[in-house]
Design a protein around this motif. Structure first.
Motif, PDB file in Angstrom:
ATOM      1  N   GLU A 258      -7.918 -20.743 -16.847  1.00 49.84           N
ATOM      2  CA  GLU A 258      -8.067 -22.110 -16.357  1.00 49.84           C
ATOM      3  C   GLU A 258      -8.258 -23.053 -17.540  1.00 49.84           C
ATOM      4  N   HIS A 259      -7.366 -24.009 -17.672  1.00 49.99           N
ATOM      5  CA  HIS A 259      -7.467 -24.955 -18.770  1.00 49.99           C
ATOM      6  C   HIS A 259      -7.923 -26.297 -18.236  1.00 49.99           C
ATOM      7  N   LEU A 260      -8.703 -26.975 -19.038  1.00 50.78           N
ATOM      8  CA  LEU A 260      -9.269 -28.243 -18.612  1.00 50.78           C
ATOM      9  C   LEU A 260      -8.404 -29.386 -19.110  1.00 50.78           C
ATOM     10  N   SER A 261      -8.202 -30.349 -18.267  1.00 54.35           N
ATOM     11  CA  SER A 261      -7.431 -31.527 -18.650  1.00 54.35           C
ATOM     12  C   SER A 261      -7.818 -32.646 -17.699  1.00 54.35           C
ATOM     13  N   GLY A 262      -6.946 -33.636 -17.560  1.00 58.96           N
ATOM     14  CA  GLY A 262      -7.224 -34.711 -16.631  1.00 58.96           C
ATOM     15  C   GLY A 262      -7.396 -34.165 -15.227  1.00 58.96           C
ATOM     16  N   GLY A 263      -8.232 -34.833 -14.431  1.00 58.09           N
ATOM     17  CA  GLY A 263      -8.483 -34.368 -13.087  1.00 58.09           C
ATOM     18  C   GLY A 263      -9.461 -33.225 -13.019  1.00 58.09           C
ATOM     19  N   LEU A 264     -10.217 -33.034 -14.087  1.00 56.32           N
ATOM     20  CA  LEU A 264     -11.224 -31.972 -14.141  1.00 56.32           C
ATOM     21  C   LEU A 264     -12.209 -32.092 -12.981  1.00 56.32           C
ATOM     22  N   THR A 265     -12.470 -30.974 -12.329  1.00 51.65           N
ATOM     23  CA  THR A 265     -13.539 -30.950 -11.337  1.00 51.65           C
ATOM     24  C   THR A 265     -14.771 -30.309 -11.963  1.00 51.65           C
ATOM     25  N   LEU A 266     -15.904 -30.610 -11.368  1.00 49.85           N
ATOM     26  CA  LEU A 266     -17.144 -29.995 -11.840  1.00 49.85           C
ATOM     27  C   LEU A 266     -17.084 -28.481 -11.660  1.00 49.85           C
ATOM     28  N   GLY A 267     -16.488 -28.044 -10.550  1.00 48.75           N
ATOM     29  CA  GLY A 267     -16.366 -26.607 -10.312  1.00 48.75           C
ATOM     30  C   GLY A 267     -15.505 -25.924 -11.359  1.00 48.75           C
ATOM     31  N   ALA A 268     -14.395 -26.555 -11.745  1.00 51.60           N
ATOM     32  CA  ALA A 268     -13.525 -25.972 -12.767  1.00 51.60           C
ATOM     33  C   ALA A 268     -14.257 -25.885 -14.099  1.00 51.60           C
ATOM     34  N   PHE A 269     -15.032 -26.910 -14.414  1.00 51.92           N
ATOM     35  CA  PHE A 269     -15.804 -26.889 -15.663  1.00 51.92           C
ATOM     36  C   PHE A 269     -16.842 -25.770 -15.626  1.00 51.92           C
ATOM     37  N   GLN A 270     -17.528 -25.625 -14.503  1.00 52.51           N
ATOM     38  CA  GLN A 270     -18.534 -24.569 -14.399  1.00 52.51           C
ATOM     39  C   GLN A 270     -17.892 -23.189 -14.539  1.00 52.51           C
ATOM     40  N   ARG A 271     -16.727 -23.002 -13.929  1.00 54.29           N
ATOM     41  CA  ARG A 271     -16.042 -21.709 -14.055  1.00 54.29           C
ATOM     42  C   ARG A 271     -15.569 -21.459 -15.483  1.00 54.29           C
ATOM     43  N   MET A 272     -15.136 -22.526 -16.180  1.00 58.88           N
ATOM     44  CA  MET A 272     -14.717 -22.353 -17.565  1.00 58.88           C
ATOM     45  C   MET A 272     -15.890 -21.943 -18.443  1.00 58.88           C
ATOM     46  N   ILE A 273     -17.038 -22.591 -18.230  1.00 63.39           N
ATOM     47  CA  ILE A 273     -18.229 -22.219 -19.007  1.00 63.39           C
ATOM     48  C   ILE A 273     -18.634 -20.780 -18.699  1.00 63.39           C
ATOM     49  N   LEU A 274     -18.475 -20.375 -17.444  1.00 63.22           N
ATOM     50  CA  LEU A 274     -18.785 -18.989 -17.072  1.00 63.22           C
ATOM     51  C   LEU A 274     -17.879 -18.020 -17.808  1.00 63.22           C
ATOM     52  N   GLN A 275     -16.580 -18.349 -17.867  1.00 64.03           N
ATOM     53  CA  GLN A 275     -15.646 -17.475 -18.574  1.00 64.03           C
ATOM     54  C   GLN A 275     -15.951 -17.433 -20.068  1.00 64.03           C
ATOM     55  N   LEU A 276     -16.292 -18.597 -20.614  1.00 63.67           N
ATOM     56  CA  LEU A 276     -16.540 -18.683 -22.051  1.00 63.67           C
ATOM     57  C   LEU A 276     -17.819 -17.948 -22.456  1.00 63.67           C
ATOM     58  N   TYR A 277     -18.904 -18.191 -21.720  1.00 60.64           N
ATOM     59  CA  TYR A 277     -20.232 -17.795 -22.190  1.00 60.64           C
ATOM     60  C   TYR A 277     -21.041 -16.988 -21.178  1.00 60.64           C
ATOM     61  N   GLY A 278     -20.438 -16.631 -20.051  1.00 60.01           N
ATOM     62  CA  GLY A 278     -21.213 -16.045 -18.959  1.00 60.01           C
ATOM     63  C   GLY A 278     -22.064 -14.849 -19.349  1.00 60.01           C
ATOM     64  N   ARG A 279     -21.493 -13.944 -20.125  1.00 59.96           N
ATOM     65  CA  ARG A 279     -22.266 -12.746 -20.488  1.00 59.96           C
ATOM     66  C   ARG A 279     -23.456 -13.094 -21.359  1.00 59.96           C
ATOM     67  N   LYS A 280     -23.213 -13.931 -22.370  1.00 58.66           N
ATOM     68  CA  LYS A 280     -24.310 -14.334 -23.252  1.00 58.66           C
ATOM     69  C   LYS A 280     -25.371 -15.111 -22.479  1.00 58.66           C
TER      70      LYS A 280
END
Ligand SMILES: [Zn+2]
Length: 107
Positions: A3-25
């Motif tokens: 999932e890539h972030l761009s225009g039209g970003l939703t809060l849910g998409a951002f939360q999922r991206m952060i989960l993918q990026l850093y979820g384990r840590k």
């Protein structure tokens, strides 16, 4: 990343991206230590409000949101659903749009 972030970003998409990026840590760090990072970023936002450039202010706001979303991930909160439930229709206090609460309640 799926999932890539761009225009039209939703809060849910951002939360999922952060989960993918850093979820384990983030899960390993836990909620209390994550809250300290969030609070530190709030402090940096205060500094940026007083003395930062417009770009520094924007980046600190992004950091505060990222750490809040991180805290939501650690505790299993769907932040977009929570925001919609609380603020989706109108003011949570007076149930009107725009808010008609007495300014003495929350100036
Ligand atoms: Zn209101």
């Amino acid at each position: 990343m799926s999932e890539h972030l761009s225009g039209g970003l939703t809060l849910g998409a951002f939360q999922r991206m952060i989960l993918q990026l850093y979820g384990r840590k983030d899960a390993a760090r836990g909620d209390a230590a994550t809250f300290l990072w969030f609070a530190e970023e709030v402090g940096e936002l205060a500094t940026a409000l007083r003395t930062g450039t417009p770009d520094e202010l924007a980046m600190e706001m992004a950091d505060v949101l990222a750490w809040l979303v991180t805290l939501a991930n650690v505790r299993g909160v769907d932040l977009e659903a929570a925001v919609l439930r609380k603020y989706g229709g109108a003011c949570p206090g007076c149930r009107q749009l725009p808010c008609a609460c007495d300014p003495s309640e929350k100036p």
